[in-house]
Scaffold this motif. Structure first.
Motif, PDB file in Angstrom:
ATOM      1  N   ILE A   1       6.530  11.980   1.271  1.00  0.00           N
ATOM      2  CA  ILE A   1       5.175  11.762   0.791  1.00  0.00           C
ATOM      3  C   ILE A   1       4.783  12.932  -0.087  1.00  0.00           C
ATOM      4  N   MET A   2       4.296  12.608  -1.264  1.00  0.00           N
ATOM      5  CA  MET A   2       3.900  13.652  -2.201  1.00  0.00           C
ATOM      6  C   MET A   2       2.471  13.379  -2.603  1.00  0.00           C
ATOM      7  N   ASN A   3       1.586  14.305  -2.313  1.00  0.00           N
ATOM      8  CA  ASN A   3       0.150  14.047  -2.467  1.00  0.00           C
ATOM      9  C   ASN A   3      -0.158  12.728  -1.780  1.00  0.00           C
ATOM     10  N   LYS A   4      -0.641  11.742  -2.511  1.00  0.00           N
ATOM     11  CA  LYS A   4      -0.920  10.476  -1.821  1.00  0.00           C
ATOM     12  C   LYS A   4       0.080   9.394  -2.211  1.00  0.00           C
TER      13      LYS A   4
ATOM     14  N   CYS B   1      -2.368   5.844   1.110  1.00  0.00           N
ATOM     15  CA  CYS B   1      -1.585   6.003  -0.124  1.00  0.00           C
ATOM     16  C   CYS B   1      -2.369   5.573  -1.353  1.00  0.00           C
ATOM     17  N   SER B   2      -2.179   6.297  -2.448  1.00  0.00           N
ATOM     18  CA  SER B   2      -2.712   5.788  -3.709  1.00  0.00           C
ATOM     19  C   SER B   2      -1.648   4.927  -4.385  1.00  0.00           C
ATOM     20  N   ALA B   3      -0.396   5.188  -4.064  1.00  0.00           N
ATOM     21  CA  ALA B   3       0.693   4.364  -4.597  1.00  0.00           C
ATOM     22  C   ALA B   3       1.928   4.489  -3.706  1.00  0.00           C
ATOM     23  N   ILE B   4       2.792   3.480  -3.802  1.00  0.00           N
ATOM     24  CA  ILE B   4       4.078   3.544  -3.106  1.00  0.00           C
ATOM     25  C   ILE B   4       5.170   3.329  -4.147  1.00  0.00           C
ATOM     26  N   VAL B   5       6.122   4.249  -4.200  1.00  0.00           N
ATOM     27  CA  VAL B   5       7.274   4.050  -5.069  1.00  0.00           C
ATOM     28  C   VAL B   5       8.452   3.722  -4.158  1.00  0.00           C
ATOM     29  N   LEU B   6       8.853   2.461  -4.170  1.00  0.00           N
ATOM     30  CA  LEU B   6       9.957   2.020  -3.313  1.00  0.00           C
ATOM     31  C   LEU B   6      11.259   2.230  -4.053  1.00  0.00           C
ATOM     32  N   MET B   7      12.203   2.918  -3.416  1.00  0.00           N
ATOM     33  CA  MET B   7      13.482   3.131  -4.085  1.00  0.00           C
ATOM     34  C   MET B   7      14.594   2.438  -3.326  1.00  0.00           C
ATOM     35  N   GLY B   8      15.301   1.566  -4.008  1.00  0.00           N
ATOM     36  CA  GLY B   8      16.375   0.809  -3.371  1.00  0.00           C
ATOM     37  C   GLY B   8      17.736   1.368  -3.732  1.00  0.00           C
ATOM     38  N   LEU B   9      18.665   1.269  -2.796  1.00  0.00           N
ATOM     39  CA  LEU B   9      20.028   1.758  -3.046  1.00  0.00           C
ATOM     40  C   LEU B   9      21.005   0.868  -2.305  1.00  0.00           C
ATOM     41  N   LYS B  10      22.010   0.449  -3.024  1.00  0.00           N
ATOM     42  CA  LYS B  10      23.053  -0.330  -2.352  1.00  0.00           C
ATOM     43  C   LYS B  10      24.400   0.042  -2.952  1.00  0.00           C
ATOM     44  N   VAL B  11      25.329   0.392  -2.086  1.00  0.00           N
ATOM     45  CA  VAL B  11      26.672   0.709  -2.564  1.00  0.00           C
ATOM     46  C   VAL B  11      27.587  -0.432  -2.138  1.00  0.00           C
ATOM     47  N   GLN B  12      28.168  -1.079  -3.130  1.00  0.00           N
ATOM     48  CA  GLN B  12      29.046  -2.202  -2.807  1.00  0.00           C
ATOM     49  C   GLN B  12      30.344  -2.041  -3.579  1.00  0.00           C
ATOM     50  N   ASP B  13      31.442  -2.102  -2.897  1.00  0.00           N
ATOM     51  CA  ASP B  13      32.768  -1.898  -3.510  1.00  0.00           C
ATOM     52  C   ASP B  13      32.772  -0.648  -4.389  1.00  0.00           C
ATOM     53  N   ASP B  14      32.234   0.438  -3.837  1.00  0.00           N
ATOM     54  CA  ASP B  14      32.184   1.727  -4.537  1.00  0.00           C
ATOM     55  C   ASP B  14      31.296   1.732  -5.778  1.00  0.00           C
ATOM     56  N   VAL B  15      30.519   0.670  -5.992  1.00  0.00           N
ATOM     57  CA  VAL B  15      29.598   0.652  -7.126  1.00  0.00           C
ATOM     58  C   VAL B  15      28.176   0.881  -6.595  1.00  0.00           C
TER      59      VAL B  15
ATOM     60  N   ALA C   1      10.431  -0.372  -7.080  1.00  0.00           N
ATOM     61  CA  ALA C   1       9.160  -1.074  -7.269  1.00  0.00           C
ATOM     62  C   ALA C   1       8.040  -0.057  -7.147  1.00  0.00           C
ATOM     63  N   VAL C   2       7.019  -0.218  -7.975  1.00  0.00           N
ATOM     64  CA  VAL C   2       5.856   0.661  -7.903  1.00  0.00           C
ATOM     65  C   VAL C   2       4.663  -0.198  -7.486  1.00  0.00           C
ATOM     66  N   CYS C   3       4.043   0.175  -6.378  1.00  0.00           N
ATOM     67  CA  CYS C   3       2.947  -0.628  -5.840  1.00  0.00           C
ATOM     68  C   CYS C   3       1.687   0.221  -5.728  1.00  0.00           C
ATOM     69  N   GLY C   4       0.547  -0.427  -5.883  1.00  0.00           N
ATOM     70  CA  GLY C   4      -0.716   0.297  -5.760  1.00  0.00           C
ATOM     71  C   GLY C   4      -1.783  -0.390  -6.587  1.00  0.00           C
ATOM     72  N   THR C   5      -2.786   0.394  -7.005  1.00  0.00           N
ATOM     73  CA  THR C   5      -3.812  -0.201  -7.855  1.00  0.00           C
ATOM     74  C   THR C   5      -3.250  -0.291  -9.275  1.00  0.00           C
ATOM     75  N   LYS C   6      -3.866  -1.164 -10.081  1.00  0.00           N
ATOM     76  CA  LYS C   6      -3.370  -1.397 -11.452  1.00  0.00           C
ATOM     77  C   LYS C   6      -3.225  -0.103 -12.240  1.00  0.00           C
ATOM     78  N   GLU C   7      -4.260   0.754 -12.159  1.00  0.00           N
ATOM     79  CA  GLU C   7      -4.266   1.982 -12.971  1.00  0.00           C
ATOM     80  C   GLU C   7      -3.155   2.943 -12.536  1.00  0.00           C
ATOM     81  N   THR C   8      -3.031   3.121 -11.210  1.00  0.00           N
ATOM     82  CA  THR C   8      -1.981   4.043 -10.728  1.00  0.00           C
ATOM     83  C   THR C   8      -0.606   3.513 -11.097  1.00  0.00           C
ATOM     84  N   ILE C   9      -0.391   2.224 -10.908  1.00  0.00           N
ATOM     85  CA  ILE C   9       0.910   1.648 -11.261  1.00  0.00           C
ATOM     86  C   ILE C   9       1.213   1.945 -12.727  1.00  0.00           C
ATOM     87  N   LYS C  10       0.208   1.720 -13.583  1.00  0.00           N
ATOM     88  CA  LYS C  10       0.426   1.898 -15.019  1.00  0.00           C
ATOM     89  C   LYS C  10       0.785   3.350 -15.341  1.00  0.00           C
TER      90      LYS C  10
END
Ligand SMILES: [Mn+2]
Length: 377
Positions: A263-266, A298-312, A318-327
């Motif tokens: 969590i960084m600030n909000k 939270c003022s925003a949530i930055v969701l970070m996805g990671l998947k390692v498949q066959d060594d790739v 995804a960025v979630c929150g109010t319109k202005e923060t997302i922008k």
């Protein structure tokens, strides 16, 4: 161990005959080391007390209670703890978590003493327990700046080794007669052993975690447990614990957000052990995001996805929150050249999130956080 946990929980709930209370508590990460150190040490104190011939004591007037420093609903996130307790036939129902009791009230009511294991500086949440601290067992370097304890009152055993479980183990065997505790209670013995193996990265030289005390205690435990072919056993045990630590198959949409969180600030930045795309397809994920956002303010949530498949490596975001923060966040990310995240926007399932494929798979949360800081939201 399980019977002991059940009985002490019962006495604590009932409180009828209770006069004296000793609580053993680990740190807020509630990793395997913290959980095992508090469970085994509290059980050991109980065992010593119950076997003491000095006084004719009523067992039920003094209890030794391990408390896991995590909310009960979040315990499943500690997947390696769940796995190893289960494997050693310890029922999760008998485990007391931080939010299930009013620790301060109990300590003040029953001449309480608090023993800290696997940490020595109380977190903000636990700061009100300071006056009850009587004893400390830890393996991290002593924080001399934050250290406020009176050395005449608080006994401390701080040894810089790989695992606090080694410190607890050496405390137990300090008196040779107490080896009987480890002989009689093999579940406790194996809990200590597995924790030392995990914390020292199975004594891997390049990891540089293991110290002579870790080796010495592990060897002793192997003897008590009559483990044959120790190297093979340790390797298997280490792999099992490591796998359990990254096994998220039993986690729900709420747990997944909290499992690896910065969590960084909000702005909350959960790292998911799967692609965001897959997460958003899970049942109730949108609800979970909303609950999470409210709970953590939270003022925003930055969701970070990671998947390692066959060594790739695949990454999405995804960025979630109010319109202005997302922008503001999305503009910042897209403008960034060091690193260039290589974001390509895809259709989102919800108006509250914008979803991206991230072609620069080397850019992890470590690189994202400075970008968010620079935005100064
Ligand atoms: Mn530790």
């Amino acid at each position: 161990m399980d019977t002991y946990l059940k009985n002490s929980r019962h006495i604590l709930n009932d409180q009828k005959e209770l006069k004296n209370l000793v609580i053993v508590m680990g740190n807020e990460s509630c990793d395997l080391d913290s959980a095992v150190s508090s469970l085994v040490y509290a059980f050991f104190l109980h065992w010593t007390y119950a076997n003491s011939s000095e006084v004719n004591r009523h067992f039920s007037d003094t209890i030794f209670v391990p408390i896991l420093n995590v909310d009960k609903e979040d315990l499943p996130i500690k997947t390696e703890v769940m796995y190893f307790l289960n494997k050693n036939s310890i029922s999760i129902d008998n485990i007391i978590c931080r939010d299930q009791v009013d620790v301060e009230l109990l300590l003040s009511k029953y001449h309480g003493q608090l023993i800290l294991v696997d940490h020595h500086i109380l977190s903000t949440r636990d700061a009100n327990l300071f006056a009850y601290v009587k004893n400390i067992f830890d393996h991290r370097p002593k924080d001399v700046i934050a250290w406020k304890y009176d050395v005449d009152i608080v006994e401390s055993n701080i040894v810089e080794v790989g695992s606090c479980a080694s410190v607890i183990c050496s405390e137990i065997v300090k008196n040779k007669a107490n080896i009987e505790f480890l002989n009689q209670n093999r579940d406790s013995t194996y809990l200590l052993y597995g924790t030392i193996v995990l914390d020292t990265v199975n004594f891997l030289v390049s990891a540089d975690k293991a110290r002579p005390l870790d080796f010495e205690m592990a060897e002793l435990l192997e003897k008590i447990l009559s483990i044959e072919n120790c190297d093979r056993h340790k390797k298997q045990l280490f792999e099992d614990l490591l796998r359990a630590r990254t096994d998220y198959s039993n986690l729900n949409v709420h747990h997944l957000l909290k499992r690896d969180l910065k969590i960084m600030n909000k702005i909350s930045i959960p790292g998911l052990p799967m692609l965001v795309e897959e997460y958003l397809q899970m049942k109730d994920s949108m609800n979970a995001l909303e609950t999470f956002s409210t709970d953590n303010n939270c003022s925003a949530i930055v969701l970070m996805g990671l998947k390692v498949q066959d060594d790739v490596v695949n990454r999405d975001m995804a960025v979630c929150g109010t319109k202005e923060t997302i922008k503001a966040i999305v503009d910042g990310f897209c403008k960034s050249t060091s690193p260039n995240l290589g974001l390509a926007e895809k259709k989102s399932h919800s108006g509250k999130c914008r979803y991206f494929w991230q072609s620069n798979t080397k850019a992890s949360r470590k690189q994202i956080i400075p970008l968010l800081k620079a935005l100064d939201l």
